[in-house]
Design an enzyme around this catalytic site. Structure first.
Site, mmCIF file in Angstrom:
data_model
loop_
_atom_site.group_PDB
_atom_site.id
_atom_site.type_symbol
_atom_site.label_atom_id
_atom_site.label_comp_id
_atom_site.label_asym_id
_atom_site.label_seq_id
_atom_site.Cartn_x
_atom_site.Cartn_y
_atom_site.Cartn_z
ATOM 1 N N THR A 133 0.827 -1.210 0.000
ATOM 2 C CA THR A 133 0.000 0.000 0.000
ATOM 3 C C THR A 133 0.860 1.257 0.000
ATOM 4 O OG1 THR A 133 -0.089 -0.219 2.413
ATOM 5 C CG2 THR A 133 -1.987 -1.036 1.185
ATOM 6 N N LYS A 187 10.131 -6.178 5.562
ATOM 7 C CA LYS A 187 10.194 -5.603 4.212
ATOM 8 C C LYS A 187 10.704 -4.170 4.251
ATOM 9 C CE LYS A 187 6.550 -2.680 4.346
ATOM 10 N NZ LYS A 187 6.428 -1.295 3.827
ATOM 11 N N THR A 244 7.575 -2.139 -2.033
ATOM 12 C CA THR A 244 8.431 -1.161 -1.366
ATOM 13 C C THR A 244 9.889 -1.245 -1.806
ATOM 14 O OG1 THR A 244 8.620 -2.653 0.523
ATOM 15 C CG2 THR A 244 6.996 -0.925 0.671
ATOM 16 N N SER A 250 8.337 4.708 -1.770
ATOM 17 C CA SER A 250 8.616 4.092 -0.479
ATOM 18 C C SER A 250 9.628 4.941 0.279
ATOM 19 C CB SER A 250 9.170 2.675 -0.671
ATOM 20 O OG SER A 250 9.851 2.231 0.492
ATOM 21 N N GLU A 277 10.430 3.611 8.823
ATOM 22 C CA GLU A 277 10.405 2.677 9.948
ATOM 23 C C GLU A 277 11.545 1.663 9.900
ATOM 24 O OE1 GLU A 277 8.821 2.749 12.623
ATOM 25 O OE2 GLU A 277 6.837 3.631 12.387
#
Length: 333
Positions: A133, A187, A244, A250, A277
């Site tokens: 997403t 990921k 990503t 990303s 993150e």
């Protein structure tokens, strides 16, 4: 209890989810830390700070007061992973259904987000929403599919799926909460690695190989924590990984690309308004892998680069690792 859905966090992803949920006219309450952002969302129906491309639905209302979530049954937690426990502890009541949308592992404790949430909201049924997403695409109503992993099993799915599903937003059921979380966390770290490959100009062959070998690391780590391989082969694992690792949309890929181009990790992290993150997850994940004896050389390489090592030298060391069978679990990976 209110039919309003709550969203904790008004960053790009939280705002996009609020917009998606409001697309059928549902009332959505979104919590934002910044008073000026609350004012902007409520008066201009925009979020110029985090999602400037979206014109927000009029049924989205913002607040900086967590007490307003007291009567809301369903809450999506979309705060940065490292702040999830603190924000949840500020809720006046634990919602019946708490859907975790943050991807990461808590620094200092090594806890997955569902473990953090269970400690902060022990009476809530926990679910994890994860998958390939990009926030701006979800906000624009482009077709998206995700995993909705429910700790409460099919009964929770039956409650949540009608609230979450939209014509262009399709959730798929799972009860493997651990697998959904691991896919989303790892990921992000692998996306940094792919960005480094892009920044160094190493080509598409190298990126494809890194995605495949990174996926093998994801499977090994998942197996050690009890995740199912079929979960990691789905939307919340391989699907999210491919997305990503392939686009500057990303944040993690963009961070890696800048590192590969020679910018320093310290300066990049200090400058970024939006959170990559993977940079917070990498050292925690690397430590957990070392403690458990799980071979994760790509994760280790990302951690080393974030610590300040020169990317080209780290990549050269990866390429110089001993040769082994592709599916070997007993030899170096």
């Amino acid at each position: 209890m209110s039919s309003t859905i709550g969203v904790l966090g008004a960053g790009a992803w939280g705002t996009a989810l609020a917009q998606m949920l409001a697309s059928d006219g549902r009332d959505v309450l979104i919590w934002a830390l910044e008073p000026e952002l609350v004012e902007e969302i409520n008066t201009a129906h925009t979020n110029s700070l985090y999602l400037p491309s979206a014109s927000l639905a009029p049924t989205i209302r913002a607040s900086s007061d967590l007490n307003e979530f007291a009567d809301i049954n369903t809450v999506l937690a979309v705060t940065p992973a490292q702040h999830l426990g603190r924000v949840l502890s500020g809720l006046p009541n634990a919602p019946r259904d708490l859907i975790l949308c943050s991807k990461g592992i808590e620094a200092g404790t090594g806890r997955l987000m569902n473990e953090v949430a269970k400690a902060a909201a022990p009476t809530s049924d926990i679910a994890v929403l994860s998958g390939p997403t990009f926030a701006h695409e979800v906000a624009a109503g482009l077709p998206t599919a995700v995993t909705l992993a429910c700790s409460g099993g099919e009964a929770q799915w039956d409650r949540l799926s009608p609230q979450i599903a939209r014509s262009a937003f399709r959730p798929y059921y799972s009860d493997d909460v651990t697998g959904a979380e691991i896919g989303g966390s790892i990921k992000n770290v692998l996306a940094i690695a792919c960005g480094v490959v892009e920044g160094l100009g190493l080509g598409q062959n190298a990126r494809a190989a890194l995605i495949a070998r990174g996926y093998a690391e994801m499977l090994r780590f998942g197996a050690a924590l009890g995740a199912r391989s079929e979960t990691l082969a789905g939307l919340c694992g391989l699907g999210d990984l491919v997305l990503t690792c392939s686009s500057t949309s990303s944040r993690n890929f963009s961070l890696g690309k800048a590192l590969g181009e020679g910018q320093s990790a310290a300066e990049l992290m200090a400058d970024r308004r939006t959170v990559a993150e993977g940079a917070h997850t990498a050292p925690v994940l690397n430590g957990l892998a070392e403690t458990r004896g799980i071979a994760m050389p790509i994760v280790s390489a990302v951690h080393t680069i974030l610590e300040g090592a020169e990317p080209a030298g780290v990549v050269a060391a990866l390429l110089a690792r001993p040769l082994t069978a592709e599916q070997s679990e007993s030899k170096p990976a």
